[in-house]
Motif scaffolding. Sequence first.
Motif, PDB file in Angstrom:
ATOM      1  N   PHE A   1      32.184  54.337  63.302  1.00  0.00           N
ATOM      2  CA  PHE A   1      32.719  54.592  61.964  1.00  0.00           C
ATOM      3  C   PHE A   1      33.479  53.144  61.590  1.00  0.00           C
ATOM      4  O   PHE A   1      34.191  52.653  62.620  1.00  0.00           O
ATOM      5  CB  PHE A   1      33.634  55.578  62.016  1.00  0.00           C
ATOM      6  N   THR A   2      33.395  52.600  60.514  1.00  0.00           N
ATOM      7  CA  THR A   2      34.120  51.715  60.020  1.00  0.00           C
ATOM      8  C   THR A   2      34.706  51.841  58.700  1.00  0.00           C
ATOM      9  O   THR A   2      34.347  52.596  57.916  1.00  0.00           O
ATOM     10  CB  THR A   2      33.287  50.250  59.925  1.00  0.00           C
ATOM     11  N   ILE A   3      35.846  51.172  58.414  1.00  0.00           N
ATOM     12  CA  ILE A   3      36.466  51.215  57.206  1.00  0.00           C
ATOM     13  C   ILE A   3      36.753  49.950  56.641  1.00  0.00           C
ATOM     14  O   ILE A   3      37.249  48.900  57.265  1.00  0.00           O
ATOM     15  CB  ILE A   3      38.262  52.012  57.346  1.00  0.00           C
ATOM     16  N   ASN A   4      36.689  49.695  55.292  1.00  0.00           N
ATOM     17  CA  ASN A   4      36.563  48.225  54.757  1.00  0.00           C
ATOM     18  C   ASN A   4      37.494  48.268  53.370  1.00  0.00           C
ATOM     19  O   ASN A   4      36.823  48.560  52.306  1.00  0.00           O
ATOM     20  CB  ASN A   4      35.045  47.961  54.518  1.00  0.00           C
ATOM     21  N   PRO A   5      38.465  48.071  53.348  1.00  0.00           N
ATOM     22  CA  PRO A   5      39.286  48.081  52.253  1.00  0.00           C
ATOM     23  C   PRO A   5      38.876  46.502  51.422  1.00  0.00           C
ATOM     24  O   PRO A   5      38.551  45.482  52.260  1.00  0.00           O
ATOM     25  CB  PRO A   5      40.746  47.966  52.572  1.00  0.00           C
ATOM     26  N   MET A   6      38.954  46.623  50.239  1.00  0.00           N
ATOM     27  CA  MET A   6      38.524  45.537  49.603  1.00  0.00           C
ATOM     28  C   MET A   6      39.356  45.211  48.286  1.00  0.00           C
ATOM     29  O   MET A   6      39.883  45.882  47.748  1.00  0.00           O
ATOM     30  CB  MET A   6      36.960  45.556  48.788  1.00  0.00           C
ATOM     31  N   VAL A   7      39.382  43.574  47.975  1.00  0.00           N
ATOM     32  CA  VAL A   7      40.164  43.404  46.668  1.00  0.00           C
ATOM     33  C   VAL A   7      39.313  42.475  45.965  1.00  0.00           C
ATOM     34  O   VAL A   7      38.513  41.810  46.842  1.00  0.00           O
ATOM     35  CB  VAL A   7      41.490  43.035  46.913  1.00  0.00           C
ATOM     36  N   GLY A   8      39.594  42.288  44.803  1.00  0.00           N
ATOM     37  CA  GLY A   8      38.604  41.099  44.182  1.00  0.00           C
ATOM     38  C   GLY A   8      38.734  41.045  42.645  1.00  0.00           C
ATOM     39  O   GLY A   8      39.798  41.521  42.006  1.00  0.00           O
ATOM     40  N   VAL A   9      37.657  40.609  41.760  1.00  0.00           N
ATOM     41  CA  VAL A   9      37.913  40.530  40.448  1.00  0.00           C
ATOM     42  C   VAL A   9      36.639  41.010  39.921  1.00  0.00           C
ATOM     43  O   VAL A   9      35.658  40.583  40.294  1.00  0.00           O
ATOM     44  CB  VAL A   9      38.338  39.059  39.937  1.00  0.00           C
ATOM     45  N   SER A  10      36.727  41.513  38.583  1.00  0.00           N
ATOM     46  CA  SER A  10      35.346  41.874  37.700  1.00  0.00           C
ATOM     47  C   SER A  10      35.627  41.164  36.183  1.00  0.00           C
ATOM     48  O   SER A  10      36.502  40.698  35.952  1.00  0.00           O
ATOM     49  CB  SER A  10      35.395  43.432  37.559  1.00  0.00           C
ATOM     50  N   HIS A  11      34.444  41.062  35.692  1.00  0.00           N
ATOM     51  CA  HIS A  11      34.338  40.367  34.541  1.00  0.00           C
ATOM     52  C   HIS A  11      33.364  40.870  33.692  1.00  0.00           C
ATOM     53  O   HIS A  11      32.203  41.285  33.914  1.00  0.00           O
ATOM     54  CB  HIS A  11      34.294  38.964  34.575  1.00  0.00           C
ATOM     55  N   ASN A  12      33.696  41.441  32.251  1.00  0.00           N
ATOM     56  CA  ASN A  12      32.736  41.668  31.440  1.00  0.00           C
ATOM     57  C   ASN A  12      33.035  40.860  30.010  1.00  0.00           C
ATOM     58  O   ASN A  12      34.383  40.745  29.949  1.00  0.00           O
ATOM     59  CB  ASN A  12      32.402  43.188  31.133  1.00  0.00           C
ATOM     60  N   LYS A  13      32.281  40.659  29.066  1.00  0.00           N
ATOM     61  CA  LYS A  13      32.293  39.868  28.043  1.00  0.00           C
ATOM     62  C   LYS A  13      33.458  40.645  27.075  1.00  0.00           C
ATOM     63  O   LYS A  13      34.329  39.987  26.359  1.00  0.00           O
ATOM     64  CB  LYS A  13      31.171  39.642  27.511  1.00  0.00           C
ATOM     65  N   THR A  14      33.663  42.045  26.907  1.00  0.00           N
ATOM     66  CA  THR A  14      34.314  42.742  26.174  1.00  0.00           C
ATOM     67  C   THR A  14      35.870  42.535  26.678  1.00  0.00           C
ATOM     68  O   THR A  14      36.850  42.401  25.910  1.00  0.00           O
ATOM     69  CB  THR A  14      33.793  43.954  25.921  1.00  0.00           C
ATOM     70  N   MET A  15      36.193  42.806  27.688  1.00  0.00           N
ATOM     71  CA  MET A  15      37.523  43.050  28.510  1.00  0.00           C
ATOM     72  C   MET A  15      37.879  41.919  29.457  1.00  0.00           C
ATOM     73  O   MET A  15      39.095  42.120  29.988  1.00  0.00           O
ATOM     74  CB  MET A  15      37.516  44.377  29.339  1.00  0.00           C
ATOM     75  N   SER A  16      37.036  40.805  29.462  1.00  0.00           N
ATOM     76  CA  SER A  16      37.339  39.687  30.223  1.00  0.00           C
ATOM     77  C   SER A  16      37.586  40.041  31.732  1.00  0.00           C
ATOM     78  O   SER A  16      36.885  41.125  32.186  1.00  0.00           O
ATOM     79  CB  SER A  16      38.686  39.081  29.820  1.00  0.00           C
TER      80      SER A  16
END
Length: 219
Positions: free
Chosen positions: A23-38
């Motif tokens: 069993f593994t646990i993987n917390p993640m952080v990052g960034v998303s981008h779309n043209k409407t909401m930047s």
Amino acid sequence: MKKLVLACVLGSMFVASANASEFTINPMVGVSHNKTMSSNAVVGLEAGYDNFLVGYTYSGAEKTNGVDERFDMVFPGGYDALSVKGNSKHDYKAHTLYLGYQFNMGAGQLALKAGAELSKLKSNGVYTFDTSFPGSEGEYSEFDFRANSNNVIKPMIGVGYYMDNGLNFNLHYTYHGGNRNMKGAGTALDSQGAETRSVSYALSDKDFSTVMFTVGYRF
């Protein structure tokens, strides 16, 4: 007899430890981008068992649009003018749930992922209209509205690379094309009083397609 019991206990503990290690646990952080909401921040969490993965990501965004315009119209007896002031606020939330499978590759594992994103848009705004006529101080009216879109579900695909030291990098993509229908209520206030009616409109050709990049550490 005591040795046999002890051996069984130790054996059970070893099997349990081996299964738990899968069993593994993987917390993640990052960034998303779309043209409407930047660009916006992303948080996520993956759980794994053997080579199988199940994951979740969340991204939210707020965007404000303002207007302050004056329009002059010339007539034979003079001119009329209309000024419009106001702003609208858009609150966008996207939740993604997906499954994945990983393969050994180099000094780590490559995962292929597929799932679905559920998103919703809430909007509200207030606009003031000032109509001026020759020889008068003008008339004012105000319009405010609140509208929501339905929950929109779109397919998501992604890849991830997990290094043996636990560090991993993930790239996800969700396609959103076309219009987004909005429904709600709007209130118009003028010299005759306030009147509330249902509001229905479409955000035409808004691209909510999302590219998401996250970094995680798998335990």
